[in-house]
Design a protein around this motif. Structure first.
Motif: not given
Length: 237
Positions: A32, A35, A44, A58, A60, A65, A100-101, A129
């Motif tokens: 990731n 991202w 963020e 974190q 988000g 996220d 969230g996931e 999720t």
């Protein structure tokens, strides 16, 4: 325990230890990288530092996220602190629901401790999720006369003569009526648009002292006049 916006040094440190953990034990969050970098650019990306170095982060502002604690700092409450800070931001910015996931899937246990529950996202059928409502309690002055209020959320088909009129959720409250006729509730009532089973418009029914104030789509003006508001994200009323 301070949670702060990430600086460039924090981003560099995070990517270094994510890459190292990926090479050592296959930590998939390294995948990731894009991202995480994008979250940093948009402001963020949130971090906790130890000895001046980021050891937990974190992605988000609200929902988790992506969240991770460096392997040698786990078990010391850093993940809980990250979530507590995001919950404070959610309350500050009037957010009603967090999503969230769970990846890795084993993280579900942690998020359940944080008050999340699992739900099925049709767009991500193979992912775990999760969601969490952000409740707010309110104190009603003791001298206000009490009045019974019932607020229910229904599928749209309830408006069109469907046989089943059972609410998706319902709230029976004891409100306090003010001199101007408005009613204070003991907590914020939240209805999720995603709970409409066919993806249609969510319907609300508001009853005060046994008199129906509205039975209509939650987005309609009549519902707004009765006190319904749509969250800016569109995920809830």
């Amino acid at each position: 325990m301070s949670v702060e916006n990430a600086a460039q040094d924090d981003l560099d440190a995070i990517l270094q230890w994510l890459k190292r953990e990926y090479e050592d034990d296959g930590n998939k969050l390294w995948c990731n990288k894009h991202w995480i970098e994008r979250a940093f650019k948009s402001g963020e990306l949130w971090v906790i530092r130890r000895g001046g170095e980021a050891v937990a982060f974190q992605v988000g502002d609200y929902g988790a996220d992506i969240a991770c604690v460096r392997s040698n700092f786990r078990g010391h409450g850093l993940g809980t602190a990250l979530f507590a800070a995001s919950l404070e931001r959610s309350i500050r910015d009037d957010v009603n629901v967090l999503f969230g996931e769970c990846s890795p899937r084993e993280s579900l246990t942690f998020w359940e401790k944080m008050g999340f529950e699992q739900y099925q996202d049709p767009n991500r059928p193979y992912q775990i999720t999760i969601k969490r409502l952000v409740w707010r309690d309110f104190k009603i002055p003791a001298d206000l006369p009490r009045v019974k209020v019932t607020i229910g959320f229904y599928p749209e088909c309830a408006l069109y003569g469907a046989d089943v009129h059972q609410p998706i959720t319902t709230h029976d409250l004891n409100g306090g009526r003010q001199s101007d006729g408005t009613i204070l509730l003991p907590y914020r009532v939240i209805g999720l648009t995603m709970d409409e089973p066919r993806g249609s418009d969510l319907v609300t029914k508001i009853t005060v002292a046994g008199v129906d104030q509205c039975f209509c789509k939650a987005k309609h003006e009549k519902a707004e006049r009765a006190g319904m508001r749509r969250e800016r994200s569109g995920n809830s009323f």
